[in-house]
Design a protein around this motif. Structure first.
Motif, short mmCIF file in Angstrom:
data_model
loop_
_atom_site.label_atom_id
_atom_site.label_comp_id
_atom_site.label_asym_id
_atom_site.label_seq_id
_atom_site.Cartn_x
_atom_site.Cartn_y
_atom_site.Cartn_z
N LEU A 28 1.51 -3.58 -4.67
CA LEU A 28 1.13 -2.20 -4.97
C LEU A 28 2.26 -1.23 -4.62
N ALA A 29 2.96 -1.51 -3.52
CA ALA A 29 4.07 -0.65 -3.11
C ALA A 29 5.21 -0.71 -4.12
N VAL A 30 5.52 -1.91 -4.58
CA VAL A 30 6.59 -2.07 -5.58
C VAL A 30 6.22 -1.36 -6.88
N ALA A 31 4.97 -1.53 -7.33
CA ALA A 31 4.52 -0.87 -8.56
C ALA A 31 4.57 0.64 -8.40
N TYR A 32 4.16 1.14 -7.25
CA TYR A 32 4.17 2.58 -6.97
C TYR A 32 5.58 3.14 -7.02
N VAL A 46 9.11 2.36 4.62
CA VAL A 46 8.16 1.63 3.77
C VAL A 46 7.47 0.54 4.59
N VAL A 47 8.26 -0.19 5.39
CA VAL A 47 7.70 -1.24 6.24
C VAL A 47 6.66 -0.65 7.19
N GLY A 115 2.71 3.51 1.47
CA GLY A 115 2.01 3.49 2.75
C GLY A 115 1.69 4.91 3.19
N TRP A 116 2.67 5.77 3.18
CA TRP A 116 2.47 7.18 3.53
C TRP A 116 1.97 7.97 2.32
#
Length: 221
Positions: A28-32, A46-47, A115-116
């Protein structure tokens, strides 16, 4: 042997589901980042964001409050809600505009790093709510641990809200949020500059989750 075998299967089951949650968050993070055009000043931000979400989810999943009566559960729930509110205010998720500042009703999406963000920000004349995903999920996890801790403390000599307030590990995130100026709602979200506070607040969050999950004696840690 049977007990060991069962425990091994349970551990493997937990690790498998944990890996699925982690992989889903990463995808999801990569897609975002790809489709939202979002970047992060440093990879560690990001981590940190994904770690807050992951730990928050796992905490709620793995925490099993003790069996108790309805009255104690209601009191524990009230304490947990109050604790979440304190974290939300200290962490900047809830901010209050000055009287006469001209704040109006509105909602916008702030494209913070994974994440944020993305972080919905609701503006009203009375309160500004910044729903930073990492903080919301992380604070829910902490509040659920406080709920479980309250139930555990209910039968001890130091019980109730006083016991929670005297619990050092419970108050760390509130103090750290104030001291480090953690990113929060409103203009704080829109103009957030990622800095050392992320490192410190993440460390405090992880230590607090660990202490509350293994439940040292309330008031004695």
């Amino acid at each position: 042997m049977a007990a060991v075998s069962l425990r091994s299967r349970v551990d493997i089951h937990t690790l498998l589901h944990g890996a699925i949650v982690a992989n889903t968050l990463v995808l999801l993070a990569v897609a975002y980042m790809l489709f939202g055009g979002v970047t992060a000043p440093e990879p560690r931000y990001v981590v940190y964001g994904l770690l807050w979400v992951f730990i928050g989810l796992i905490t709620v999943w793995k925490t099993a409050p003790a069996t108790t009566d309805d009255r104690t559960r209601r009191r524990a729930a009230a304490a947990a809600v109050g604790y979440f509110a304190a974290l939300a205010v200290a962490g900047g998720l809830l901010t209050f505009p000055e009287t006469g500042a001209g704040a109006t009703w509105g909602i916008r999406l702030v494209p913070l790093p994974p994440g944020w963000g993305p972080a919905p920000v609701l503006t009203t004349p009375y309160v500004v709510v910044g729903l930073v995903p990492a903080r919301v999920v992380g604070y829910v996890g902490l509040s659920y641990l406080v709920y479980a801790t309250f139930i555990d403390a209910a039968g001890s000599a130091v019980s109730g809200l006083f016991g929670l307030l005297s619990c050092v590990s419970c108050t760390w995130p509130v103090v750290a949020s104030v001291a480090t100026g953690v990113v929060g709602g409103g203009s704080a979200v829109a103009t957030a500059a990622l800095g050392f506070s992320y490192d410190l607040s993440t460390a405090v969050f992880l230590v607090t989750v660990g202490l509350l999950y293994w439940r040292p004696s309330v008031g004695g840690d």
